[in-house]
Write a protein that holds these residues in place. Structure first.
Motif, PDB file in Angstrom:
ATOM      1  N   LEU A 197      14.471   1.159   8.495  1.00 11.00           N
ATOM      2  CA  LEU A 197      13.484   0.108   8.218  1.00 11.00           C
ATOM      3  C   LEU A 197      12.141   0.657   7.796  1.00 11.00           C
ATOM      4  O   LEU A 197      11.582   0.283   6.777  1.00 11.00           O
ATOM      5  N   LEU A 200       3.800  12.311   1.374  1.00  7.91           N
ATOM      6  CA  LEU A 200       2.390  12.637   1.631  1.00  7.91           C
ATOM      7  C   LEU A 200       1.809  13.594   0.585  1.00  7.91           C
ATOM      8  O   LEU A 200       0.600  13.797   0.528  1.00  7.91           O
ATOM      9  N   GLN A 259      -3.569  -3.963   4.193  1.00 11.38           N
ATOM     10  CA  GLN A 259      -4.458  -3.907   5.367  1.00 11.38           C
ATOM     11  C   GLN A 259      -5.907  -4.111   4.901  1.00 11.38           C
ATOM     12  O   GLN A 259      -6.723  -3.198   4.990  1.00 11.38           O
TER      13      GLN A 259
HETATM   14  C1  HEC Z   1       4.940  -4.080   9.141  1.00  9.48           C
HETATM   15  C2  HEC Z   1       5.306  -2.685   9.151  1.00  9.48           C
HETATM   16  C3  HEC Z   1       4.318  -1.667   8.620  1.00  9.48           C
HETATM   17  C4  HEC Z   1       3.019  -1.435   8.999  1.00  9.48           C
HETATM   18  C5  HEC Z   1       2.206  -2.208  10.026  1.00  9.48           C
HETATM   19  C6  HEC Z   1       2.571  -0.291   8.252  1.00  9.48           C
HETATM   20  N1  HEC Z   1       3.569   0.159   7.433  1.00  9.48           N
HETATM   21 FE1  HEC Z   1       3.487   1.806   6.211  1.00  9.48          FE
HETATM   22  N2  HEC Z   1       5.290   1.320   5.433  1.00  9.48           N
HETATM   23  C7  HEC Z   1       6.094   0.291   5.874  1.00  9.48           C
HETATM   24  C8  HEC Z   1       7.246   0.172   5.001  1.00  9.48           C
HETATM   25  C9  HEC Z   1       8.380  -0.836   5.123  1.00  9.48           C
HETATM   26  C10 HEC Z   1       7.111   1.171   4.010  1.00  9.48           C
HETATM   27  C11 HEC Z   1       8.034   1.403   2.815  1.00  9.48           C
HETATM   28  C12 HEC Z   1       7.589   0.440   1.706  1.00  9.48           C
HETATM   29  C13 HEC Z   1       8.592   0.259   0.583  1.00  9.48           C
HETATM   30  O1  HEC Z   1       9.794   0.347   0.841  1.00  9.48           O
HETATM   31  O2  HEC Z   1       8.154   0.028  -0.564  1.00  9.48           O
HETATM   32  C14 HEC Z   1       5.875   1.901   4.345  1.00  9.48           C
HETATM   33  C15 HEC Z   1       5.413   3.019   3.676  1.00  9.48           C
HETATM   34  C16 HEC Z   1       4.342   3.799   4.075  1.00  9.48           C
HETATM   35  C17 HEC Z   1       3.974   5.091   3.523  1.00  9.48           C
HETATM   36  C18 HEC Z   1       4.688   5.854   2.399  1.00  9.48           C
HETATM   37  C19 HEC Z   1       6.011   6.412   2.821  1.00  9.48           C
HETATM   38  C20 HEC Z   1       5.959   7.452   3.922  1.00  9.48           C
HETATM   39  O3  HEC Z   1       6.596   7.203   4.948  1.00  9.48           O
HETATM   40  O4  HEC Z   1       5.312   8.499   3.780  1.00  9.48           O
HETATM   41  C21 HEC Z   1       2.856   5.506   4.192  1.00  9.48           C
HETATM   42  C22 HEC Z   1       2.096   6.801   3.978  1.00  9.48           C
HETATM   43  C23 HEC Z   1       2.511   4.458   5.127  1.00  9.48           C
HETATM   44  N3  HEC Z   1       3.435   3.438   5.039  1.00  9.48           N
HETATM   45  C24 HEC Z   1       1.428   4.501   5.963  1.00  9.48           C
HETATM   46  C25 HEC Z   1       1.025   3.432   6.773  1.00  9.48           C
HETATM   47  C26 HEC Z   1      -0.224   3.409   7.508  1.00  9.48           C
HETATM   48  C27 HEC Z   1      -1.257   4.510   7.539  1.00  9.48           C
HETATM   49  C28 HEC Z   1      -0.269   2.205   8.160  1.00  9.48           C
HETATM   50  C29 HEC Z   1      -1.372   1.651   9.015  1.00  9.48           C
HETATM   51  C30 HEC Z   1      -2.579   1.268   8.335  1.00  9.48           C
HETATM   52  C31 HEC Z   1       0.960   1.510   7.849  1.00  9.48           C
HETATM   53  N4  HEC Z   1       1.704   2.284   7.006  1.00  9.48           N
HETATM   54  C32 HEC Z   1       1.306   0.272   8.373  1.00  9.48           C
HETATM   55  C33 HEC Z   1       5.857  -0.540   6.962  1.00  9.48           C
HETATM   56  C34 HEC Z   1       4.642  -0.649   7.618  1.00  9.48           C
END
Ligand code: HEC
Length: 139
Positions: free
Chosen positions: A57, A67, A99
């Motif tokens: 997920l 990164l 955000q």
């Molecule tokens: C509701 C769940 C959720 C929250 C809250 C969330 N993310 Fe994510 N994040 C995801 C998902 C799902 C993806 C993959 C998106 C896609 O498939 O296009 C992602 C992708 C990423 C990625 C790129 C892929 C990786 O794993 O390196 C980064 C960096 C990231 N998020 C950082 C953050 C940061 C920092 C925060 C807090 C400000 C945050 N996310 C908050 C769900 C979340």
């Protein structure tokens, strides 16, 4: 005489201890301290406390090859992300919410924390750089 030498030695120790802590280093440490809190409050829900991600997920941040693209990471923290992506050879495809509540400074603190903790960096991502990147990703 002995006392004087002892005082001199003590004096130089102080200079070494505190003189070497540059403003940049102090700022980096402040950013990291704030970044931890912002991460716990806004990101850990999905990406988990240690950045390990959650099953198929939510992708991991710890050891993530994504990164390498720091500018994209800064943009997606603010604007969210949609559509399929690959992290460490695994596919993910769930929307990450934007955000908009995070200020440029908070994004910079968060980025500094993430890259120091999980990106094998020990540098500061300054708010000035983040503001410029965020301006550019609006286009
Ligand atoms: C509701 C769940 C959720 C929250 C809250 C969330 N993310 Fe994510 N994040 C995801 C998902 C799902 C993806 C993959 C998106 C896609 O498939 O296009 C992602 C992708 C990423 C990625 C790129 C892929 C990786 O794993 O390196 C980064 C960096 C990231 N998020 C950082 C953050 C940061 C920092 C925060 C807090 C400000 C945050 N996310 C908050 C769900 C979340």
């Amino acid at each position: 005489m002995k006392q004087r030498i002892a005082l001199l030695a003590l004096g130089s120790l102080f200079v070494i201890q505190f003189g070497c802590q540059s403003d940049e280093e102090i700022k980096r440490q402040k950013y990291i301290t704030e970044g931890i809190l912002i991460y716990q409050n806004n990101c850990a829900n999905c990406h988990q406390k240690k950045g390990e991600g959650l099953a198929a997920l939510y992708p991991p941040l710890a050891g993530s090859d994504y990164l390498q693209h720091k500018e994209q990471v800064i943009c997606l923290i603010r604007n969210g992300l949609q559509g399929p992506i690959t992290v460490n050879g695994k596919s993910y495809n769930r929307p990450m919410p934007a955000q908009p509540q995070l200020s440029d400074l908070e994004v910079a603190e968060l980025t500094t924390y993430i890259y120091n903790e999980w990106g094998r960096e020990n540098t500061l991502t300054d708010v000035k750089k983040v503001t410029a990147v965020l301006e550019a990703c609006k286009k």
